[in-house]
Write an enzyme that holds these catalytic residues in place. Structure first.
Site, PDB file in Angstrom:
ATOM      1  N   CYS A  94     -50.282 -33.920 111.057  1.00 49.69           N
ATOM      2  CA  CYS A  94     -50.734 -35.041 109.998  1.00 49.69           C
ATOM      3  C   CYS A  94     -50.530 -34.808 108.506  1.00 49.69           C
ATOM      4  CB  CYS A  94     -52.406 -35.135 110.347  1.00 49.69           C
ATOM      5  SG  CYS A  94     -52.657 -35.438 112.078  1.00 49.69           S
ATOM      6  N   PHE A  97     -55.218 -40.041 118.722  1.00 45.33           N
ATOM      7  CA  PHE A  97     -53.804 -40.276 118.214  1.00 45.33           C
ATOM      8  C   PHE A  97     -53.335 -41.504 118.807  1.00 45.33           C
ATOM      9  CE2 PHE A  97     -54.894 -36.198 117.063  1.00 45.33           C
ATOM     10  CZ  PHE A  97     -54.303 -35.960 116.068  1.00 45.33           C
ATOM     11  N   HIS A 106     -55.377 -39.613 104.366  1.00 50.58           N
ATOM     12  CA  HIS A 106     -54.966 -39.718 105.772  1.00 50.58           C
ATOM     13  C   HIS A 106     -56.250 -39.809 106.449  1.00 50.58           C
ATOM     14  CE1 HIS A 106     -53.402 -38.530 109.497  1.00 50.58           C
ATOM     15  NE2 HIS A 106     -54.094 -37.424 109.764  1.00 50.58           N
ATOM     16  N   ASN A 123     -55.123 -42.557 114.811  1.00 53.50           N
ATOM     17  CA  ASN A 123     -54.411 -41.552 113.831  1.00 53.50           C
ATOM     18  C   ASN A 123     -53.121 -41.129 114.129  1.00 53.50           C
ATOM     19  OD1 ASN A 123     -53.546 -39.158 112.859  1.00 53.50           O
ATOM     20  ND2 ASN A 123     -55.458 -37.886 113.042  1.00 53.50           N
TER      21      ASN A 123
HETATM   22  C1  LIG Z   1     -50.719 -44.555 127.473  1.00 53.07           C
HETATM   23  C2  LIG Z   1     -51.748 -43.861 126.763  1.00 53.07           C
HETATM   24  C3  LIG Z   1     -51.236 -42.455 126.075  1.00 53.07           C
HETATM   25  C4  LIG Z   1     -52.629 -41.752 125.414  1.00 53.07           C
HETATM   26  C5  LIG Z   1     -51.687 -40.548 124.786  1.00 53.07           C
HETATM   27  C6  LIG Z   1     -52.814 -39.505 123.750  1.00 53.07           C
HETATM   28  C7  LIG Z   1     -52.325 -38.119 123.624  1.00 53.07           C
HETATM   29  C8  LIG Z   1     -52.706 -37.809 122.088  1.00 53.07           C
HETATM   30  C9  LIG Z   1     -52.064 -36.592 121.805  1.00 53.07           C
HETATM   31  C10 LIG Z   1     -51.790 -36.358 120.494  1.00 53.07           C
HETATM   32  C11 LIG Z   1     -51.819 -35.343 119.946  1.00 53.07           C
HETATM   33  C12 LIG Z   1     -51.266 -34.992 118.515  1.00 53.07           C
HETATM   34  C13 LIG Z   1     -51.842 -33.714 117.721  1.00 53.07           C
HETATM   35  C14 LIG Z   1     -51.631 -33.566 116.599  1.00 53.07           C
HETATM   36  C15 LIG Z   1     -52.336 -32.326 115.968  1.00 53.07           C
HETATM   37  C16 LIG Z   1     -52.273 -32.458 114.551  1.00 53.07           C
HETATM   38  C17 LIG Z   1     -53.804 -32.888 113.960  1.00 53.07           C
HETATM   39  C18 LIG Z   1     -53.961 -32.870 112.664  1.00 53.07           C
HETATM   40  O1  LIG Z   1     -53.086 -32.370 112.072  1.00 53.07           O
HETATM   41  S1  LIG Z   1     -55.484 -33.682 111.693  1.00 53.07           S
HETATM   42  C19 LIG Z   1     -56.857 -33.432 112.229  1.00 53.07           C
HETATM   43  C20 LIG Z   1     -57.128 -34.247 113.240  1.00 53.07           C
HETATM   44  N1  LIG Z   1     -58.588 -34.595 113.220  1.00 53.07           N
HETATM   45  C21 LIG Z   1     -59.692 -34.092 113.549  1.00 53.07           C
HETATM   46  O2  LIG Z   1     -59.783 -32.676 113.861  1.00 53.07           O
HETATM   47  C22 LIG Z   1     -60.950 -34.796 113.465  1.00 53.07           C
HETATM   48  C23 LIG Z   1     -61.482 -35.260 115.048  1.00 53.07           C
HETATM   49  N2  LIG Z   1     -62.962 -35.414 115.058  1.00 53.07           N
HETATM   50  C24 LIG Z   1     -63.342 -36.559 115.427  1.00 53.07           C
HETATM   51  O3  LIG Z   1     -62.592 -37.570 114.896  1.00 53.07           O
HETATM   52  C25 LIG Z   1     -64.958 -36.688 115.679  1.00 53.07           C
HETATM   53  O4  LIG Z   1     -65.625 -35.470 115.458  1.00 53.07           O
HETATM   54  C26 LIG Z   1     -65.141 -37.437 116.795  1.00 53.07           C
HETATM   55  C27 LIG Z   1     -64.592 -38.851 117.004  1.00 53.07           C
HETATM   56  C28 LIG Z   1     -64.375 -36.795 117.892  1.00 53.07           C
HETATM   57  C29 LIG Z   1     -66.613 -37.199 117.302  1.00 53.07           C
HETATM   58  O5  LIG Z   1     -67.337 -37.898 116.130  1.00 53.07           O
HETATM   59  P1  LIG Z   1     -68.618 -37.224 115.650  1.00 53.07           P
HETATM   60  O6  LIG Z   1     -69.361 -38.229 114.613  1.00 53.07           O
HETATM   61  O7  LIG Z   1     -68.194 -35.734 115.175  1.00 53.07           O
HETATM   62  O8  LIG Z   1     -69.570 -37.386 116.846  1.00 53.07           O
HETATM   63  P2  LIG Z   1     -70.505 -36.346 117.855  1.00 53.07           P
HETATM   64  O9  LIG Z   1     -71.008 -34.955 116.777  1.00 53.07           O
HETATM   65  O10 LIG Z   1     -71.594 -37.110 118.031  1.00 53.07           O
HETATM   66  O11 LIG Z   1     -69.452 -35.641 118.785  1.00 53.07           O
HETATM   67  C30 LIG Z   1     -69.356 -36.497 119.895  1.00 53.07           C
HETATM   68  C31 LIG Z   1     -68.715 -35.340 120.960  1.00 53.07           C
HETATM   69  O12 LIG Z   1     -67.609 -34.900 120.671  1.00 53.07           O
HETATM   70  C32 LIG Z   1     -67.477 -33.665 120.657  1.00 53.07           C
HETATM   71  N3  LIG Z   1     -66.643 -32.903 119.649  1.00 53.07           N
HETATM   72  C33 LIG Z   1     -66.385 -33.379 118.376  1.00 53.07           C
HETATM   73  N4  LIG Z   1     -65.287 -32.679 117.960  1.00 53.07           N
HETATM   74  C34 LIG Z   1     -64.890 -31.917 118.910  1.00 53.07           C
HETATM   75  C35 LIG Z   1     -63.558 -31.327 119.029  1.00 53.07           C
HETATM   76  N5  LIG Z   1     -62.938 -30.917 117.852  1.00 53.07           N
HETATM   77  N6  LIG Z   1     -63.327 -30.685 119.993  1.00 53.07           N
HETATM   78  C36 LIG Z   1     -64.062 -31.016 121.165  1.00 53.07           C
HETATM   79  N7  LIG Z   1     -65.084 -31.708 121.175  1.00 53.07           N
HETATM   80  C37 LIG Z   1     -65.590 -32.487 120.166  1.00 53.07           C
HETATM   81  C38 LIG Z   1     -69.117 -33.207 120.202  1.00 53.07           C
HETATM   82  O13 LIG Z   1     -69.141 -31.969 121.030  1.00 53.07           O
HETATM   83  C39 LIG Z   1     -69.737 -34.142 121.094  1.00 53.07           C
HETATM   84  O14 LIG Z   1     -69.722 -33.758 122.270  1.00 53.07           O
HETATM   85  P3  LIG Z   1     -71.016 -34.376 123.257  1.00 53.07           P
HETATM   86  O15 LIG Z   1     -71.985 -33.811 122.813  1.00 53.07           O
HETATM   87  O16 LIG Z   1     -70.980 -35.839 123.294  1.00 53.07           O
HETATM   88  O17 LIG Z   1     -70.706 -33.765 124.896  1.00 53.07           O
END
Ligand SMILES: CCCCCCCCCCCCCCCCCC(=O)SCCNC(=O)CCNC(=O)[C@H](O)C(C)(C)COP(=O)(O)OP(=O)(O)OC[C@H]1O[C@@H](n2cnc3c(N)ncnc32)[C@H](O)[C@@H]1OP(=O)(O)O
Length: 398
Positions: free
Chosen positions: A176, A224, A314, A347
């Site tokens: 990113c 993503f 970003h 993203n």
């Molecule tokens: C044709 C279809 C094709 C589809 C293809 C898709 C493929 C995609 C692959 C692309 C990959 C690209 C990789 C790029 C890597 C570089 C990334 C970066 O550099 S830049 C940086 C990238 N950005 C980031 O790192 C930020 C990402 N984080 C967020 O955007 C938010 O934390 C959120 C939206 C995930 C949750 O919103 P929030 O307000 O926090 O809400 P809550 O607190 O209520 O949590 C809700 C639930 O989520 C859980 N949980 C939370 N975080 C994590 C985690 N890391 N891990 C695990 N779990 C996690 C949490 O435990 C809870 O679980 P539960 O209790 O319900 O069971």
């Protein structure tokens, strides 16, 4: 003092004079911006969980699907664009099993799709710039999909008909912060090479990372999307018709110590694996103020109120934006461009910052003119933070 050459002595002062002439006048500026998304698949976030579990034949994983729905609701995303579709996923069943090798098939797909998407964004930027593509002197290409040489930079140069002397650089797996890094390099190239015009191109396709939902990839899969951005960068003197959109005043890169394990990507025989630690938003929030102070080159905050600036951040994830709002005490709407891009596209990793810049430069009735000074921020593996001080020139300045 003199320096010998084949014909005798060349005064060093003369070579210094020539090297002085190589420098441009004033800071580099962004002169044109283009963006593009794949035209095939647009998935609304409110039925993404249903679509992805059906597509990957994992509907029986009901708890995981429920968690995916909870995550999708919290992303701040409304829709995302993808190159992959149900048909191509069906034709590549190995994409769904991380135990099976699938890297070759993924590389075959990105080999044409990534340059094509980059070409689409670059063509728009070049058309807006108004000069011929052959006037481009440098190309900086950033992507997390490059696993070959020669690579997408050469393909894009060929598609655009750039000169064989164009100076190419490809940045791989910067994730990113790739767009921020590419713009930072373009600034340095433009300022140190008189007359240089640098094409920055970022193109990201999730298909190299895509897999069936499991315990480790839910957040990335919910976040993503695919897209490409291109920017023409150059420094003065500007030719007739060239108009700086954002001056690139100063830039820094900061790595948050001991966070290498928190965020990362790794090429494997099953594609590109990724890891997003749950602490990423908090770590970015804790470190952002110091990065900004360093970028502005002052011992203290550059202005009494961070609200005096415009912001190109970003949108790595909704909580990252929320934490920046809180730490910098930003007024509602200051990160509107970032939230808009997150909502409309998700993203798109390194390409996202170009979409944010494109959104910011659109004239808005409700918000009026941008403040004169601004900050650009991008984050990625390291954890690395790219920060750049921007200045929005007034229309009559050039
Ligand atoms: C044709 C279809 C094709 C589809 C293809 C898709 C493929 C995609 C692959 C692309 C990959 C690209 C990789 C790029 C890597 C570089 C990334 C970066 O550099 S830049 C940086 C990238 N950005 C980031 O790192 C930020 C990402 N984080 C967020 O955007 C938010 O934390 C959120 C939206 C995930 C949750 O919103 P929030 O307000 O926090 O809400 P809550 O607190 O209520 O949590 C809700 C639930 O989520 C859980 N949980 C939370 N975080 C994590 C985690 N890391 N891990 C695990 N779990 C996690 C949490 O435990 C809870 O679980 P539960 O209790 O319900 O069971």
């Amino acid at each position: 003092m003199t320096k010998a050459n084949g014909n005798g002595a060349v005064p060093v002062r003369e070579s210094q004079r020539r090297s002085m002439q190589q420098h441009a006048q004033g800071p580099a500026a962004m002169l044109a911006i283009g963006t593009a998304n794949p035209t095939g698949v647009v998935i609304p976030q409110d039925h993404f969980a249903d679509d992805i579990f059906r597509m990957t034949k994992t509907d029986h994983l009901t708890q995981l699907k429920e968690k995916m729905k909870r995550i999708c609701q919290k992303t701040g995303i409304e829709k995302r664009y993808f190159h992959l579709n149900e048909e191509s996923v069906g034709a590549n069943p190995e994409f769904l099993d991380r135990e099976l090798p699938s890297l070759d098939a993924r590389i075959d797909m990105v080999a044409t799709a990534v340059p094509k998407l980059a070409h689409s964004a670059a063509t728009k930027a070049i058309a807006e710039w108004g000069r011929p593509a052959t006037d481009i002197t440098h190309l900086v290409f950033s992507t997390y999909s490059a696993c070959q040489a020669p690579s997408f930079d050469l393909q894009l140069a060929t598609l655009l008909g750039l000169r064989p002397t164009v100076s190419r650089t490809i940045l791989s797996l910067h994730g990113c912060y790739g767009g921020g890094r590419a713009l930072h390099l373009a600034k340095q190239l433009a300022e140190n090479n008189h007359g240089a015009r640098v094409l920055v191109a970022c193109a990201e396709l999730t298909l190299v990372c895509f897999g069936a939902p499991d315990g480790s990839n839910l957040v990335g899969t919910a976040l993503f999307g695919d897209g490409a951005g291109a920017v023409i960068v150059g420094a003065g003197p500007f030719s007739e018709g060239e108009r700086p959109l954002f001056e690139m005043v100063s830039a820094t890169q900061t790595t948050i110590p001991r966070t290498e394990h928190v965020l990362g990507m790794q090429v494997s025989r099953a594609g590109v694996d990724f890891h997003l630690g749950i602490q990423v938003p908090t770590l970015i929030g804790q470190n952002i103020k110091q990065c900004l102070i360093d970028a502005f080159g002052t011992d203290d905050a550059p202005c009494s109120d961070w609200n005096d600036l415009f912001w190109a951040v970003h949108p790595g994830g909704r909580p990252i934006l929320d934490n920046i709002d809180t730490v910098l005490k930003l007024e509602p709407g200051k990160l509107a461009a970032s939230r808009h891009v997150l909502r409309e596209y998700g993203n798109m990793s390194g390409a996202t910052i170009v979409f944010v810049l494109d959104e910011l430069r659109r004239p808005r009735k409700e918000t009026g003119l941008l403040p004169e000074w601004g900050a650009m921020l991008a984050f990625g593996p390291g954890i690395t933070i790219e920060a750049m001080v921007l200045r929005a020139p007034r229309l009559d300045e050039y």
